[in-house]
Design an enzyme around this catalytic site. Sequence first.
Site: not given
Length: 340
Positions: A61-65
Amino acid sequence: MKFTRLGNSGLTVSRLCLGCMTYGDKAAGWHGDWLLDEDESRPFFRQALEAGINFFDTANGYAGGTSEEITGKLLNEMASRDEIVVATKAYIPWRRAPNTGLLSRKALFQAIDDSLTRLGMDYVDLFQIHRWDDATPIEETMEALHDIVKAGKARYIGASSMYAWQFAKAQETARSNGWTRFISMQNQLNLLYREEEREMLPLCADQGVGVIPWSPLARGRLARPMGETTVRSETDGVGKVLYKDDDAADGAIITALSQMAEARGAKMASLGLAWHFTKPGVTAPIIGASKPHHIADAVAALDVELSVEELAQLQGPYRPKWPTGLGMPLAPMDQVTLRQ
């Protein structure tokens, strides 16, 4: 660099872990104002590796993958895969649709495959559940994680912030069924938030589970004197929920740390991180780095020894807090689609 085993496992990790939430596409993440893109991120991975750090933590989930994409690309360029330890997490929905997140068998199998694609790797060393899922039976989650390990897609499994009774339940579910158990707990722990000392830290120490604290410097609040701000501190909505700027006890702790750093001729960050190594079971604080001195200050913490008197000065002003960081609000992700 100093190294140790992660919990009772045979996995050797550096005493510092580089957290990769800072690295990603600004357009892809809901926390994009302070993200660093691939070119901006490259020096920090190089500096971490040259400092001896072999442990890297990210999440789907970090920075949309895109954090996983940058982490995987740069580590694949710079490091030998057999020497580094790569950790990622699953739980956050990747689309606003049924079965596209949380901890069901279906979601976990999809999540690990998507993470491996983004990382450009055949396996991760540590696959973690990002939070507890009330909607899925823990038996389903633990068996799915066990099967992911047996399929060779992850070497070990870990968990992140939850109540101690939930973690104990998960471990006993795995033990009683002969499934893979968690070797690590990634939880919130720092001088401003010590609620994990009540139950989770003693549980992990007793059971041989390695602790890899997130936000060890309270999202930067323990790295600068009171009143100083950064782009992240001004725009980080999560940080403002976790830590109240008008909390008198927090202010007293930060002031004590600042005065101690000045007296020692040291950096606040170094002393704030060194405090973690006085806690039984803590393996490797997860550090963030967006400026070159961040990694240098973190490495310096490994040689700091805090006296009994200094610990009393830092810990004395603390006041109990209501537990935070155990649940993960999904609302900010509603407009985010993770790359698959």
